[in-house]
Design a protein around this motif. Structure first.
Motif, PDB file in Angstrom:
ATOM      1  N   ILE A 145      42.728  50.765  37.716  1.00 28.58           N
ATOM      2  CA  ILE A 145      42.782  49.580  36.840  1.00 28.58           C
ATOM      3  C   ILE A 145      42.483  48.352  37.701  1.00 28.58           C
ATOM      4  N   PRO A 146      41.267  47.812  37.611  1.00 28.43           N
ATOM      5  CA  PRO A 146      40.980  46.596  38.370  1.00 28.43           C
ATOM      6  C   PRO A 146      41.668  45.411  37.709  1.00 28.43           C
ATOM      7  N   ALA A 147      42.525  44.744  38.449  1.00 30.60           N
ATOM      8  CA  ALA A 147      43.298  43.639  37.870  1.00 30.60           C
ATOM      9  C   ALA A 147      43.388  42.498  38.881  1.00 30.60           C
ATOM     10  N   ALA A 148      42.296  42.283  39.602  1.00 30.67           N
ATOM     11  CA  ALA A 148      42.323  41.270  40.665  1.00 30.67           C
ATOM     12  C   ALA A 148      41.507  40.029  40.307  1.00 30.67           C
ATOM     13  N   GLY A 149      41.112  39.930  39.029  1.00 29.46           N
ATOM     14  CA  GLY A 149      40.353  38.742  38.599  1.00 29.46           C
ATOM     15  C   GLY A 149      41.245  37.507  38.589  1.00 29.46           C
ATOM     16  N   LEU A 150      40.636  36.343  38.519  1.00 35.64           N
ATOM     17  CA  LEU A 150      41.401  35.087  38.602  1.00 35.64           C
ATOM     18  C   LEU A 150      41.950  34.638  37.250  1.00 35.64           C
ATOM     19  N   GLY A 151      41.432  35.206  36.161  1.00 39.26           N
ATOM     20  CA  GLY A 151      41.960  34.874  34.835  1.00 39.26           C
ATOM     21  C   GLY A 151      41.754  33.425  34.447  1.00 39.26           C
ATOM     22  N   THR A 152      40.615  32.856  34.797  1.00 39.93           N
ATOM     23  CA  THR A 152      40.422  31.413  34.581  1.00 39.93           C
ATOM     24  C   THR A 152      40.339  31.045  33.097  1.00 39.93           C
ATOM     25  N   ARG A 153      40.035  32.033  32.231  1.00 38.22           N
ATOM     26  CA  ARG A 153      39.961  31.700  30.799  1.00 38.22           C
ATOM     27  C   ARG A 153      41.346  31.534  30.177  1.00 38.22           C
ATOM     28  N   MET A 154      42.385  31.907  30.901  1.00 38.56           N
ATOM     29  CA  MET A 154      43.739  31.809  30.339  1.00 38.56           C
ATOM     30  C   MET A 154      44.593  30.806  31.111  1.00 38.56           C
ATOM     31  N   PRO A 177      50.162  36.619  36.580  1.00 37.17           N
ATOM     32  CA  PRO A 177      48.957  37.430  36.413  1.00 37.17           C
ATOM     33  C   PRO A 177      48.661  37.612  34.926  1.00 37.17           C
ATOM     34  N   LYS A 178      47.389  37.522  34.524  1.00 38.57           N
ATOM     35  CA  LYS A 178      47.119  37.610  33.074  1.00 38.57           C
ATOM     36  C   LYS A 178      47.542  38.977  32.525  1.00 38.57           C
ATOM     37  N   GLU A 179      47.531  39.991  33.381  1.00 37.34           N
ATOM     38  CA  GLU A 179      47.945  41.337  32.942  1.00 37.34           C
ATOM     39  C   GLU A 179      49.441  41.389  32.647  1.00 37.34           C
ATOM     40  N   ARG A 205      44.892  46.011  47.520  1.00 39.48           N
ATOM     41  CA  ARG A 205      44.486  44.617  47.289  1.00 39.48           C
ATOM     42  C   ARG A 205      42.989  44.434  47.467  1.00 39.48           C
ATOM     43  N   GLN A 206      42.438  43.626  46.600  1.00 40.97           N
ATOM     44  CA  GLN A 206      41.077  43.145  46.802  1.00 40.97           C
ATOM     45  C   GLN A 206      41.255  41.802  47.504  1.00 40.97           C
ATOM     46  N   LYS A 207      40.867  41.751  48.766  1.00 40.00           N
ATOM     47  CA  LYS A 207      41.228  40.558  49.559  1.00 40.00           C
ATOM     48  C   LYS A 207      40.416  39.329  49.173  1.00 40.00           C
ATOM     49  N   GLU A 208      39.221  39.552  48.635  1.00 43.60           N
ATOM     50  CA  GLU A 208      38.407  38.424  48.148  1.00 43.60           C
ATOM     51  C   GLU A 208      37.917  38.778  46.759  1.00 43.60           C
ATOM     52  N   THR A 209      37.850  37.791  45.885  1.00 46.23           N
ATOM     53  CA  THR A 209      37.435  38.044  44.499  1.00 46.23           C
ATOM     54  C   THR A 209      35.906  38.098  44.449  1.00 46.23           C
ATOM     55  N   LYS A 210      35.373  39.273  44.794  1.00 44.01           N
ATOM     56  CA  LYS A 210      33.912  39.387  44.928  1.00 44.01           C
ATOM     57  C   LYS A 210      33.264  40.077  43.752  1.00 44.01           C
ATOM     58  N   GLY A 211      34.035  40.339  42.686  1.00 42.85           N
ATOM     59  CA  GLY A 211      33.438  40.956  41.500  1.00 42.85           C
ATOM     60  C   GLY A 211      34.009  42.330  41.193  1.00 42.85           C
ATOM     61  N   LEU A 212      33.751  42.774  39.962  1.00 44.08           N
ATOM     62  CA  LEU A 212      34.309  44.052  39.486  1.00 44.08           C
ATOM     63  C   LEU A 212      33.816  45.244  40.323  1.00 44.08           C
ATOM     64  N   GLY A 213      32.530  45.222  40.696  1.00 35.66           N
ATOM     65  CA  GLY A 213      31.986  46.328  41.506  1.00 35.66           C
ATOM     66  C   GLY A 213      32.723  46.433  42.826  1.00 35.66           C
ATOM     67  N   LEU A 245      39.730  48.604  32.322  1.00 37.26           N
ATOM     68  CA  LEU A 245      39.835  47.194  32.700  1.00 37.26           C
ATOM     69  C   LEU A 245      41.172  46.621  32.229  1.00 37.26           C
ATOM     70  N   GLY A 246      41.782  45.831  33.125  1.00 37.52           N
ATOM     71  CA  GLY A 246      43.105  45.282  32.859  1.00 37.52           C
ATOM     72  C   GLY A 246      43.160  44.331  31.664  1.00 37.52           C
ATOM     73  N   ASP A 247      42.007  43.882  31.195  1.00 34.96           N
ATOM     74  CA  ASP A 247      41.937  42.907  30.093  1.00 34.96           C
ATOM     75  C   ASP A 247      41.909  43.530  28.709  1.00 34.96           C
ATOM     76  N   ASP A 248      41.469  44.781  28.630  1.00 35.72           N
ATOM     77  CA  ASP A 248      41.096  45.339  27.330  1.00 35.72           C
ATOM     78  C   ASP A 248      42.158  46.275  26.774  1.00 35.72           C
TER      79      ASP A 248
HETATM   80  P1  UTP Z   1      36.750  39.342  34.056  1.00 31.68           P
HETATM   81  O1  UTP Z   1      35.636  38.488  34.460  1.00 31.68           O
HETATM   82  O2  UTP Z   1      36.948  39.617  32.609  1.00 31.68           O
HETATM   83  O3  UTP Z   1      38.154  38.802  34.592  1.00 31.68           O
HETATM   84  O4  UTP Z   1      36.677  40.691  34.870  1.00 31.68           O
HETATM   85  P2  UTP Z   1      38.499  37.480  35.328  1.00 31.68           P
HETATM   86  O5  UTP Z   1      37.541  37.224  36.435  1.00 31.68           O
HETATM   87  O6  UTP Z   1      39.943  37.570  35.693  1.00 31.68           O
HETATM   88  O7  UTP Z   1      38.351  36.471  34.108  1.00 31.68           O
HETATM   89  P3  UTP Z   1      38.005  34.947  33.979  1.00 31.68           P
HETATM   90  O8  UTP Z   1      36.583  34.938  33.538  1.00 31.68           O
HETATM   91  O9  UTP Z   1      38.256  34.241  35.288  1.00 31.68           O
HETATM   92  O10 UTP Z   1      38.957  34.482  32.909  1.00 31.68           O
HETATM   93  C1  UTP Z   1      36.784  41.984  34.289  1.00 31.68           C
HETATM   94  C2  UTP Z   1      37.844  42.811  34.996  1.00 31.68           C
HETATM   95  O11 UTP Z   1      37.541  42.934  36.376  1.00 31.68           O
HETATM   96  C3  UTP Z   1      38.632  42.528  37.172  1.00 31.68           C
HETATM   97  C4  UTP Z   1      39.450  41.595  36.283  1.00 31.68           C
HETATM   98  O12 UTP Z   1      40.807  41.603  36.700  1.00 31.68           O
HETATM   99  C5  UTP Z   1      39.242  42.207  34.897  1.00 31.68           C
HETATM  100  O13 UTP Z   1      40.128  43.288  34.658  1.00 31.68           O
HETATM  101  N1  UTP Z   1      38.090  41.879  38.389  1.00 31.68           N
HETATM  102  C6  UTP Z   1      37.113  40.940  38.290  1.00 31.68           C
HETATM  103  C7  UTP Z   1      38.587  42.243  39.614  1.00 31.68           C
HETATM  104  O14 UTP Z   1      39.497  43.094  39.732  1.00 31.68           O
HETATM  105  N2  UTP Z   1      38.065  41.649  40.736  1.00 31.68           N
HETATM  106  C8  UTP Z   1      37.082  40.717  40.678  1.00 31.68           C
HETATM  107  O15 UTP Z   1      36.633  40.233  41.749  1.00 31.68           O
HETATM  108  C9  UTP Z   1      36.595  40.356  39.412  1.00 31.68           C
END
Ligand code: UTP
Length: 289
Positions: A8-17, A25-27, A102-110, A129-132
């Protein structure tokens, strides 16, 4: 091929919330009386998953605490004779074997998925995905796993989305295999209108073979300067079979305000303790507006 592990990737920044996700954490935002990630873990477990890796970051330790025991709280509940509450808080720690990286840098879902390489090893695995949050009769992840086990290949969970919003997702080239099942030929992340290949988009569920890690290892940054899972999947489907499962069920994107409110109200309307009150409350609001 048996699928027993999930990531479950849950390391995004959650900027939309924001601002809520500045420190929470948005999760961990509650959907009625449970954090949203619990719904996702329950779907994984109901689909036969035993081991779950959550990809987190330094701001998300509230998740580790939530899925742990809390002896002081349990002791206090015991003294107060709150037996049901003890069971409720214990259950969250016993849902599955949960691991963290931990994902040490927010470099994307991949990149987040790539961090799961050592946990996964040499077997196919599920990604949720942690959002859905999904609501369906047969768990959505189970629908994907059934196809992956039948065809021994990767499967992505898709549904049709409107042309107005497909640019927020990805688009897929598909060829029909059987009812609700397609071969995937090509994927494009965040397509421009002229790049849209079909109405299908991937919505938060995947079964992947470990070959994805070799692809992700050398993948250059794509859309938005991030390492995009979709680009990795596009490379993977050129080398080995990948199916799209047009899954049955309703998907809520809890990562944006509307999706979050929608799932909160729908879940409240199903909750045994408050559903009748919720209906009356909504009715009176509408009548008085
Ligand atoms: P999203 O783009 O929907 O999440 O990524 P986000 O980046 O948290 O959202 P906003 O746009 O800033 O509000 C899809 C999924 O990938 C994870 C997120 O946690 C989410 O479950 N993700 C995204 C990571 O784990 N690491 C990343 O570097 C980026």
């Amino acid at each position: 091929m048996k699928i027993k592990k999930a990531v479950i990737p849950a390391a995004g920044l959650g900027t939309r919330m924001l601002p809520a996700t500045k420190t929470i954490p948005k999760e961990m935002l509650p959907v009625v009386d449970k954090p949203s990630i619990q719904y996702i873990i329950e779907e994984a477990v109901a689909s036969g998953i035993e081991d779950i890796l959550i990809v987190t970051n330094r701001a998300k330790s509230a998740m580790d605490d939530y899925f742990d025991y809390h002896p002081e709280l349990e002791e206090s509940l015991k003294r107060a004779g709150k037996v049901n509450e003890i069971e409720t808080v214990r259950r969250t720690a016993d849902l599955a074997n949960i691991f963290y990286v931990r994902q040490k840098e927010t470099k994307g879902l991949g990149h987040a998925i790539w961090r799961a390489k050592h946990f996964v090893g040499d077997e196919p695995f599920a990604v949720l995905l942690g959002d859905d949050i999904m609501v369906s009769e047969t768990p959505v992840m189970r629908q994907l796993i059934d196809l992956a086990e039948e065809y021994s290949c990767s499967v992505v969970g898709v549904q049709r989305v409107s042309r107005e919003v497909i640019g927020k997702y990805c688009t897929l080239g598909v060829k029909p295999v059987k009812e609700r099942c397609y071969d995937v030929t090509e994927l494009i992340e965040k397509p421009r209108p002229e790049q849209v290949i079909s109405d299908f988009a991937i919505l938060g569920r995947y079964v992947l073979t470990p070959a994805i890690f070799d692809v992700l290892e050398d993948l250059p940054a794509g859309y938005g300067g991030e390492i995009q899972l979709t680009d990795g999947l596009n490379a993977l489907c050129q080398n080995e079979r990948m199916l799209a499962c047009d899954f049955e069920g309703k998907r809520y994107d809890t990562g944006n305000l509307r999706g979050y409110m929608e799932v909160t109200i729908d879940m409240a309307l199903e909750h045994p303790e408050i559903k009748d009150w919720m209906k009356d409350f909504l009715r009176s609001k509408i009548e008085n507006s």
